[in-house]
Design an enzyme around this catalytic site. Structure first.
Site, PDB file in Angstrom:
ATOM      1  N   LYS A  23      -0.178   5.500   8.204  1.00  0.00           N
ATOM      2  CA  LYS A  23       0.426   5.107   6.851  1.00  0.00           C
ATOM      3  C   LYS A  23      -0.864   5.540   6.038  1.00  0.00           C
ATOM      4  O   LYS A  23      -0.017   7.246   5.157  1.00  0.00           O
ATOM      5  CB  LYS A  23       1.850   4.799   7.055  1.00  0.00           C
ATOM      6  CG  LYS A  23       1.868   4.334   5.443  1.00  0.00           C
ATOM      7  CD  LYS A  23       1.642   3.405   4.465  1.00  0.00           C
ATOM      8  CE  LYS A  23       1.649   2.314   4.603  1.00  0.00           C
ATOM      9  NZ  LYS A  23       0.912   1.083   4.084  1.00  0.00           N
ATOM     10  N   LYS A  60      -7.351   1.894  -2.351  1.00  0.00           N
ATOM     11  CA  LYS A  60      -6.793   1.380  -1.276  1.00  0.00           C
ATOM     12  C   LYS A  60      -6.650   1.988  -0.803  1.00  0.00           C
ATOM     13  O   LYS A  60      -6.869   2.047   1.139  1.00  0.00           O
ATOM     14  CB  LYS A  60      -5.468   0.537  -1.734  1.00  0.00           C
ATOM     15  CG  LYS A  60      -4.502   0.386  -0.471  1.00  0.00           C
ATOM     16  CD  LYS A  60      -5.433  -1.069   0.039  1.00  0.00           C
ATOM     17  CE  LYS A  60      -4.777  -1.103   1.319  1.00  0.00           C
ATOM     18  NZ  LYS A  60      -6.212  -1.891   2.588  1.00  0.00           N
ATOM     19  N   THR A  79       0.860  -1.220  -0.154  1.00  0.00           N
ATOM     20  CA  THR A  79      -0.037  -0.490   0.121  1.00  0.00           C
ATOM     21  C   THR A  79       1.206   1.317  -0.021  1.00  0.00           C
ATOM     22  O   THR A  79       1.932   1.636   1.438  1.00  0.00           O
ATOM     23  CB  THR A  79      -0.636   0.126   1.321  1.00  0.00           C
ATOM     24  OG1 THR A  79      -1.795  -0.944   1.637  1.00  0.00           O
ATOM     25  CG2 THR A  79      -1.835   1.163   1.041  1.00  0.00           C
TER      26      THR A  79
HETATM   27  P1  NAP Z   1       4.679  -5.807   8.242  1.00  0.00           P
HETATM   28  O1  NAP Z   1       4.764  -7.450   9.034  1.00  0.00           O
HETATM   29  O2  NAP Z   1       5.599  -4.976   8.821  1.00  0.00           O
HETATM   30  O3  NAP Z   1       5.959  -6.266   7.148  1.00  0.00           O
HETATM   31  C1  NAP Z   1       6.844  -5.340   6.219  1.00  0.00           C
HETATM   32  C2  NAP Z   1       7.728  -6.238   5.269  1.00  0.00           C
HETATM   33  O4  NAP Z   1       8.385  -4.879   4.285  1.00  0.00           O
HETATM   34  C3  NAP Z   1       8.702  -7.032   5.924  1.00  0.00           C
HETATM   35  O5  NAP Z   1       9.055  -8.114   4.446  1.00  0.00           O
HETATM   36  C4  NAP Z   1       9.809  -5.488   5.799  1.00  0.00           C
HETATM   37  O6  NAP Z   1      11.360  -6.808   6.075  1.00  0.00           O
HETATM   38  C5  NAP Z   1       9.917  -5.327   4.951  1.00  0.00           C
HETATM   39  N1  NAP Z   1      10.318  -4.048   4.474  1.00  0.00           N
HETATM   40  C6  NAP Z   1      10.375  -2.920   5.468  1.00  0.00           C
HETATM   41  N2  NAP Z   1      11.119  -2.259   4.954  1.00  0.00           N
HETATM   42  C7  NAP Z   1      12.030  -2.264   4.637  1.00  0.00           C
HETATM   43  C8  NAP Z   1      12.912  -1.925   3.770  1.00  0.00           C
HETATM   44  N3  NAP Z   1      13.161  -0.354   3.345  1.00  0.00           N
HETATM   45  N4  NAP Z   1      13.686  -2.736   2.789  1.00  0.00           N
HETATM   46  C9  NAP Z   1      13.224  -3.965   2.440  1.00  0.00           C
HETATM   47  N5  NAP Z   1      12.113  -5.201   3.071  1.00  0.00           N
HETATM   48  C10 NAP Z   1      11.503  -3.787   3.728  1.00  0.00           C
HETATM   49  O7  NAP Z   1       3.271  -5.471   7.460  1.00  0.00           O
HETATM   50  P2  NAP Z   1       2.299  -6.219   6.409  1.00  0.00           P
HETATM   51  O8  NAP Z   1       1.379  -6.345   7.485  1.00  0.00           O
HETATM   52  O9  NAP Z   1       2.323  -7.451   5.775  1.00  0.00           O
HETATM   53  O10 NAP Z   1       2.104  -4.997   5.192  1.00  0.00           O
HETATM   54  C11 NAP Z   1       2.967  -5.172   4.061  1.00  0.00           C
HETATM   55  C12 NAP Z   1       1.486  -3.539   3.696  1.00  0.00           C
HETATM   56  O11 NAP Z   1       0.623  -4.308   3.519  1.00  0.00           O
HETATM   57  C13 NAP Z   1       1.495  -2.610   3.837  1.00  0.00           C
HETATM   58  O12 NAP Z   1       1.856  -1.716   2.522  1.00  0.00           O
HETATM   59  C14 NAP Z   1       0.692  -2.895   4.853  1.00  0.00           C
HETATM   60  O13 NAP Z   1       0.137  -1.061   4.933  1.00  0.00           O
HETATM   61  C15 NAP Z   1       0.290  -3.418   3.305  1.00  0.00           C
HETATM   62  N6  NAP Z   1      -1.841  -4.047   4.542  1.00  0.00           N
HETATM   63  C16 NAP Z   1      -0.971  -4.655   5.356  1.00  0.00           C
HETATM   64  C17 NAP Z   1      -2.735  -5.546   5.589  1.00  0.00           C
HETATM   65  C18 NAP Z   1      -2.446  -5.973   6.982  1.00  0.00           C
HETATM   66  O14 NAP Z   1      -3.395  -6.263   7.366  1.00  0.00           O
HETATM   67  N7  NAP Z   1      -1.834  -6.546   7.834  1.00  0.00           N
HETATM   68  C19 NAP Z   1      -3.858  -5.926   5.211  1.00  0.00           C
HETATM   69  C20 NAP Z   1      -3.390  -4.654   3.530  1.00  0.00           C
HETATM   70  C21 NAP Z   1      -2.596  -3.849   3.230  1.00  0.00           C
HETATM   71  P3  NAP Z   1      11.518  -7.360   7.432  1.00  0.00           P
HETATM   72  O15 NAP Z   1      11.325  -8.807   7.463  1.00  0.00           O
HETATM   73  O16 NAP Z   1      13.567  -7.193   7.262  1.00  0.00           O
HETATM   74  O17 NAP Z   1      11.090  -5.900   8.386  1.00  0.00           O
END
Ligand code: NAP
Length: 289
Positions: free
Chosen positions: A239, A171, A96
């Site tokens: 965010k 989104k 997102t």
């Molecule tokens: P998360 O658990 O915080 O995972 C974030 C991912 O991004 C991890 O693989 C992290 O790697 C990586 N990352 C962060 N900073 C980075 C950088 N500078 N360089 C390379 N990799 C980096 O988040 P999530 O919940 O899976 O969400 C991922 C995306 O989907 C976000 O944009 C969120 O808004 C969206 N989303 C989330 C949900 C939900 O319910 N969780 C639903 C819809 C959409 P590390 O493992 O090394 O930290």
């Protein structure tokens, strides 16, 4: 059959990539923190050392990264996506982000004669595990069609919304509504509690009428138990609100309620709740507001 890559194995990415592997696709994964690749390797995925290696090894690479900064670093950084890009390859960014970030990535991928699709998702950890996300695609239509066998392992509803930026905007609109609903839900529960009402009864009343919805029902029960284990981290909700408010600035659309919700989530994030579920806003609202 396409060889799929997957970058970013956080809460969402690990479940989405697992569904690709379980469906029998050949999948190569990468994550910034390498040990998060282990469960995927156990399922049968290959593990690569850099995003560049993944893109080089695959026809279509999906990404599910935290925020615009992460999406840009993984694309433009050393050993990033662009360094592995070559004519005909596809890059599908499911993170997102704002429309501008998506456009910058699209432009760079296209300049390298690759193809780009943005595909942010609606739905959280459980729908990611169940392969029932709603996927909001925009960009290269040919890539949309080719990525279909992969996207259909991850989602139950897959939309094509036109030019790059429209998926990101859809989104942000959806999550702005969700964040605003959560903020006023927390305030209503806190107000009721202060007024001597039983919060469980408030949930029961809400669920019996026109305000009944899966978010109030599911999150409400967890909030009363103070169970804030992250399905959707609060920092990501903030965010999304920040990016939605910024889109409102750009388009001169007043967003009074969303801006107020953003301030609440921002304060909750600063208070130490960033990595808790976004419903932990309740904790901050009960104590501090
Ligand atoms: P998360 O658990 O915080 O995972 C974030 C991912 O991004 C991890 O693989 C992290 O790697 C990586 N990352 C962060 N900073 C980075 C950088 N500078 N360089 C390379 N990799 C980096 O988040 P999530 O919940 O899976 O969400 C991922 C995306 O989907 C976000 O944009 C969120 O808004 C969206 N989303 C989330 C949900 C939900 O319910 N969780 C639903 C819809 C959409 P590390 O493992 O090394 O930290």
């Amino acid at each position: 059959m396409s060889r799929f890559g997957f970058l970013g194995l956080g809460i969402m990415g690990r479940a989405m990539a697992a569904n690709l592997v379980k469906a029998g696709h050949e999948v190569t994964v990468w994550n910034r923190t390498p040990n998060r690749c282990a469960p995927l390797a156990e399922l049968g995925a290959k593990v690569a050392g850099t995003p560049r290696d993944v893109v080089e090894a695959c026809d279509i690479t999906f990404a599910m990264l935290a925020d615009p900064q992460a999406a840009q670093e993984v694309c433009f950084g050393d050993d990033g996506v662009l360094e592995g890009m070559s004519p005909g390859k596809g890059y599908v960014d499911m993170s997102t982000v704002d429309a501008e970030t998506s456009r910058q990535i699209a432009e760079a991928v296209t300049e390298a004669r690759g193809r780009f699709l943005e595909a942010p998702v609606s739905g959280t950890k459980k729908p990611a595990e169940d392969g029932t996300l709603i996927i909001l695609c925009a960009g290269d239509k040919g890539l949309f069609d080719e990525a279909g066998p992969g996207l259909s392992c991850m989602g139950k509803k897959i939309l094509y919304l036109g030019e790059v930026g429209q998926g990101a905007r859809m989104k942000l609109v959806v999550n702005m509504i969700m964040g605003g609903m959560m903020a006023v839900f927390c305030e209503g529960l806190a107000l009721g509690e202060k007024g001597g009402l039983d919060p469980a009864t408030i949930l029961e009343v809400l669920d019996a009428g026109a305000l009944s919805n899966p978010m109030f029902r599911g999150k409400g029960a967890l909030m009363l138990k103070k169970d804030y284990a992250p399905n959707f981290p609060l920092k990501h909700m903030q965010k999304d609100l920040r990016l939605a408010v910024s889109l409102g600035d750009e388009l001169a659309q007043p967003l009074h309620s969303a801006a107020a919700a953003n301030e609440s989530f921002k304060a909750a994030r600063r208070s130490g709740l960033a990595d808790q579920d976004f419903c932990a806003l309740y904790d901050w609202i009960r104590k501090d507001s």
